[in-house]
Design an enzyme around this catalytic site. Structure first.
Site, short mmCIF file in Angstrom:
data_model
loop_
_atom_site.label_atom_id
_atom_site.label_comp_id
_atom_site.label_asym_id
_atom_site.label_seq_id
_atom_site.Cartn_x
_atom_site.Cartn_y
_atom_site.Cartn_z
N HIS A 1 0.84 -1.21 0.00
CA HIS A 1 0.00 0.00 0.00
C HIS A 1 0.87 1.25 0.00
CE1 HIS A 1 1.08 -0.49 4.23
NE2 HIS A 1 0.83 0.80 4.39
N ASP B 1 0.73 5.03 2.05
CA ASP B 1 0.03 5.58 3.21
C ASP B 1 -0.93 6.70 2.82
OD1 ASP B 1 1.29 3.87 5.03
OD2 ASP B 1 3.01 5.23 5.25
N HIS C 1 4.86 -0.06 0.03
CA HIS C 1 5.56 -0.74 1.12
C HIS C 1 4.60 -1.70 1.81
CE1 HIS C 1 3.57 2.64 3.12
NE2 HIS C 1 3.59 1.93 4.23
N ARG D 1 5.63 6.95 13.83
CA ARG D 1 5.58 7.47 12.46
C ARG D 1 5.09 8.91 12.43
NH1 ARG D 1 1.38 4.96 8.28
NH2 ARG D 1 0.34 6.97 8.29
FE LIG Z 1 2.01 1.97 5.73
#
Ligand SMILES: [Fe+2]
Length: 292
Positions: free
Chosen positions: A117, A119, A267, A282
């Site tokens: 996918h 983000d 990723h 993140r």
């Molecule tokens: Fe991700």
């Protein structure tokens, strides 16, 4: 950026893989970066799509400060919020610090990350990039993250195929991708804040002007195509971008900082550690405009 500038700043950029990923050496993000150092990193990121900076012993504030230089940050949602509003906490432990049992509902949420996918592709303005800081890395269960370039995926397609794909529009839907792993993993109010959005299947990577496929595990269907046919097309294109020889697989070490360009990187998490705690923080850089 001239080689003289690179040498002057004491920063080196070395490829980790022929198609995607480079390591940056000579940077300590505990201290503010001067403009020249920052530009070297930005330029390397535009070129290599994924950057790895080892041994960055930073806290949330330092991570946010670094990430903010690339643009506005996305604010976190309730499900994954850390103490800092701009930090997503990706962890396999519960509030008491126990590793989530395999099959538990909270673990299923992490499994969404196991599909290829990009983000926030389900947002009207998808994320520009993500910056992940490894705060706690298991000793044995590595849980590598794999990366592939959608720019390279596009570039290596036959011309005829490119022409057939241009103009197609994909519907990205977070409730679809999360729904694959079980109902009600995320509160309805949170889901309602991200209704389905449409993005072109082929986009331009603004800093380089290069074409890129924009495929993601969040795509629910292709406009104007029967649902199953559209999903099969997306699966085929993801498989094309992620042919084994085009994938960089990152093996995490404690204090790694890995940043990827969501406009052209796919990723996925290869495994969520089953018994050892893992904690990643993140920061997500919001996009600058609709997908073009
Ligand atoms: Fe991700």
């Amino acid at each position: 950026m001239s080689m003289a500038a690179l040498a002057h700043e004491g920063i080196t950029v070395s490829k980790l893989h022929p198609h995607v990923g480079a390591e940056i050496i000579g940077v300590d993000l505990r201290h503010p970066l001067d403009e020249m150092s920052f530009e070297i990193i930005r330029e390397a990121w535009n070129q290599h799509t994924v950057l790895v900076l080892r041994d960055q012993r930073i806290d949330d504030e330092q991570q946010v400060e670094f990430a903010s230089r690339f643009g506005t940050l996305e604010e976190t949602t309730f499900t994954v919020a850390a103490d800092n509003p701009y930090i997503y906490k990706l962890s396999n432990v519960d509030d008491e610090g126990n590793v989530l049992p395999v099959g538990s509902k909270k673990r299923l949420f992490l499994d969404v990350n196991a599909r290829w996918h990009t983000d926030s592709s389900f947002r009207p303005i998808p994320a520009l990039g993500s910056i992940l800081s490894a705060r706690k890395v298991p000793a044995k269960e590595h849980g590598d993250t794999a990366f592939a370039s959608m720019r390279v995926g596009w570039e290596t397609l036959p011309d005829e195929r490119k022409r057939a794909l241009e103009g197609l529009v994909a519907v990205h839907d977070y409730s679809y991708s999360v729904g694959l792993f079980g109902d009600k993993l995320i509160p309805k109010s949170e889901m309602d804040s991200v209704p389905p959005v449409r993005h072109p299947l082929v986009r331009t990577h603004p800093p380089t002007g290069l074409g890129s496929l924009f495929v993601s595990g969040h795509i629910e269907r292709i406009d104007g195509m029967p649902v199953e046919e559209g999903r099969a097309l997306v699966a085929e294109l993801i498989e094309w971008c992620t042919r084994p020889e085009y994938v960089y697989r990152h093996r995490w070490r404690q204090h790694d900082l890995v940043m990827w360009d969501n406009r052209c990187a796919l990723h996925r998490a290869t495994a969520i550690p089953a018994t050892e705690p893992r904690l990643m923080h993140r920061a997500t850089i919001a996009g600058e405009g609709p997908v073009a």
